[in-house]
Design an enzyme around this catalytic site. Structure first.
Site, PDB file in Angstrom:
ATOM      1  N   HIS A 189      26.873  -2.463  39.244  1.00 15.04           N
ATOM      2  CA  HIS A 189      25.956  -3.329  39.978  1.00 15.04           C
ATOM      3  C   HIS A 189      26.022  -4.758  39.466  1.00 15.04           C
ATOM      4  O   HIS A 189      26.297  -4.978  38.279  1.00 15.04           O
ATOM      5  CB  HIS A 189      24.527  -2.781  39.882  1.00 15.04           C
ATOM      6  CG  HIS A 189      24.350  -1.461  40.575  1.00 15.04           C
ATOM      7  ND1 HIS A 189      24.786  -0.275  40.019  1.00 15.04           N
ATOM      8  CD2 HIS A 189      23.834  -1.146  41.788  1.00 15.04           C
ATOM      9  CE1 HIS A 189      24.531   0.718  40.869  1.00 15.04           C
ATOM     10  NE2 HIS A 189      23.947   0.215  41.948  1.00 15.04           N
ATOM     11  N   HIS A 237      18.672  -3.104  51.694  1.00  5.48           N
ATOM     12  CA  HIS A 237      18.833  -1.911  50.860  1.00  5.48           C
ATOM     13  C   HIS A 237      17.886  -0.789  51.285  1.00  5.48           C
ATOM     14  O   HIS A 237      17.379  -0.013  50.472  1.00  5.48           O
ATOM     15  CB  HIS A 237      18.629  -2.222  49.375  1.00  5.48           C
ATOM     16  CG  HIS A 237      19.395  -1.287  48.469  1.00  5.48           C
ATOM     17  ND1 HIS A 237      18.891  -0.074  48.050  1.00  5.48           N
ATOM     18  CD2 HIS A 237      20.625  -1.373  47.914  1.00  5.48           C
ATOM     19  CE1 HIS A 237      19.766   0.522  47.265  1.00  5.48           C
ATOM     20  NE2 HIS A 237      20.833  -0.235  47.177  1.00  5.48           N
ATOM     21  N   ASP A 281      27.497  -3.451  43.387  1.00  2.88           N
ATOM     22  CA  ASP A 281      26.507  -3.377  44.458  1.00  2.88           C
ATOM     23  C   ASP A 281      25.300  -4.279  44.199  1.00  2.88           C
ATOM     24  O   ASP A 281      25.048  -4.709  43.066  1.00  2.88           O
ATOM     25  CB  ASP A 281      26.011  -1.939  44.612  1.00  2.88           C
ATOM     26  CG  ASP A 281      27.021  -1.022  45.271  1.00  2.88           C
ATOM     27  OD1 ASP A 281      26.648   0.125  45.558  1.00  2.88           O
ATOM     28  OD2 ASP A 281      28.159  -1.430  45.502  1.00  2.88           O
ATOM     29  N   ASP A 282      24.545  -4.489  45.278  1.00  4.03           N
ATOM     30  CA  ASP A 282      23.171  -5.034  45.266  1.00  4.03           C
ATOM     31  C   ASP A 282      23.058  -6.537  45.063  1.00  4.03           C
ATOM     32  O   ASP A 282      21.956  -7.068  45.078  1.00  4.03           O
ATOM     33  CB  ASP A 282      22.301  -4.325  44.223  1.00  4.03           C
ATOM     34  CG  ASP A 282      22.092  -2.859  44.540  1.00  4.03           C
ATOM     35  OD1 ASP A 282      22.591  -2.394  45.593  1.00  4.03           O
ATOM     36  OD2 ASP A 282      21.446  -2.161  43.740  1.00  4.03           O
TER      37      ASP A 282
END
Length: 282
Positions: A238, A149, A94-95
């Site tokens: 992540h 986000h 993620d991210d």
């Protein structure tokens, strides 16, 4: 004797009138259940309350009927099939993307010949198109992780649509095809988010949280995965962000995670392949 008999009868009538009358029992009722907060999985748990149905007394009996709360979990994919015949897992990141940790993670995956799924933040994808192109050219899958986000459960309808749609647009501009996966930030969902997202996406969270974003040690990341992994697992890690912007623990842990899973007979697939059961046989 007749007066005595009359007196006895009168006395008996007086005594019986002294008892307390018994009131009839009220009809037994139960209120329809109120929807409770849906359990939220993820780094920062956020309440995702389903709408509260109108309370109405329901008579207890064989034909008892109560309103059912909107069950958010029924609309979310947490893992693939739990099949020991096909021991597969999906690594997800993620991210990202960024120009530091995402590149290092891509190097490690390439070395191991593993494909993964990257849930990208739209504004990061727009800022790092070269990294996005590298993810795509390596055969990895791309999913939508919102534009900025933001907690989607705290946005109005227009803001929610923008967070999802803008990210879809940047992904499609780079991949030439729309993404069908969405992972809400923090795993946070409401009925409004689900209903809009499901128009064009499958909502995907995870069954194993490495907790790498907490800045924990490599050893603890590996322990978290060992503890929870099962066939069909979707593993959360992540590729950008992290505590104080540091994800060196993720980079250091990844080779050990891959080695452990391979040692235990697992194969690696994208999320779409995992949930469609389009996975290789051993």
């Amino acid at each position: 004797m007749q007066p005595k008999i009359i007196a006895i009868i009168m006395l008996m009538l007086v005594l019986t009138s002294c008892g307390h009358p018994v009131e009839p029992a009220p009809t037994a009722t139960v209120s329809a259940p109120i929807a409770e907060n849906q359990p939220i999985e993820g780094p920062t748990p956020v309440s995702a309350s389903a709408p509260t149905p109108t309370q109405a007394p329901v008579v207890i009996g064989p034909a008892l009927s109560v309103s059912q709360a909107y069950n958010i979990k029924e609309h979310v994919t947490y893992s693939g099939a739990r099949s020991n015949q096909k021991k597969v897992v999906a690594l997800t990141f993620d991210d990202g993307p960024d120009t530091k940790y995402t590149d290092q993670i891509l190097n490690l995956l390439k070395k191991q010949n593993i494909t993964a799924t990257f849930f990208v933040i739209g504004e990061h994808a727009a800022a790092h198109k070269d990294v996005m192109k590298r993810i795509i050219s390596a055969g990895h899958e791309i999913g939508n992780h919102s534009w900025s986000h933001s907690d989607l459960t705290k946005l109005d309808e227009q803001q929610l649509e923008a967070e999802i749609d803008k990210t879809d647009e940047i992904i499609q501009s780079l991949t030439n095809q729309p993404t069908t996966l969405l992972r809400p930030p923090y795993g946070a969902l409401t009925q409004q988010v689900v209903e809009y997202a499901e128009k064009s996406h499958k909502i995907v969270n995870w069954s194993v949280d490495s907790r790498d974003w907490e800045g924990i040690s490599t050893e603890r990341i590996l322990q978290n995965i060992k503890k929870e992994v099962k066939p069909g697992a979707i593993i959360l890690q992540h590729s950008a962000g992290g505590k104080n912007g540091n994800l060196s623990n993720t980079v250091q842990a990844l080779p050990q995670i891959i080695a452990y899973l391979k040692e235990h007979g697992y194969q690696f697939v994208t999320v779409s392949n995992l949930i469609s059961q389009n996975v290789p046989t051993q």
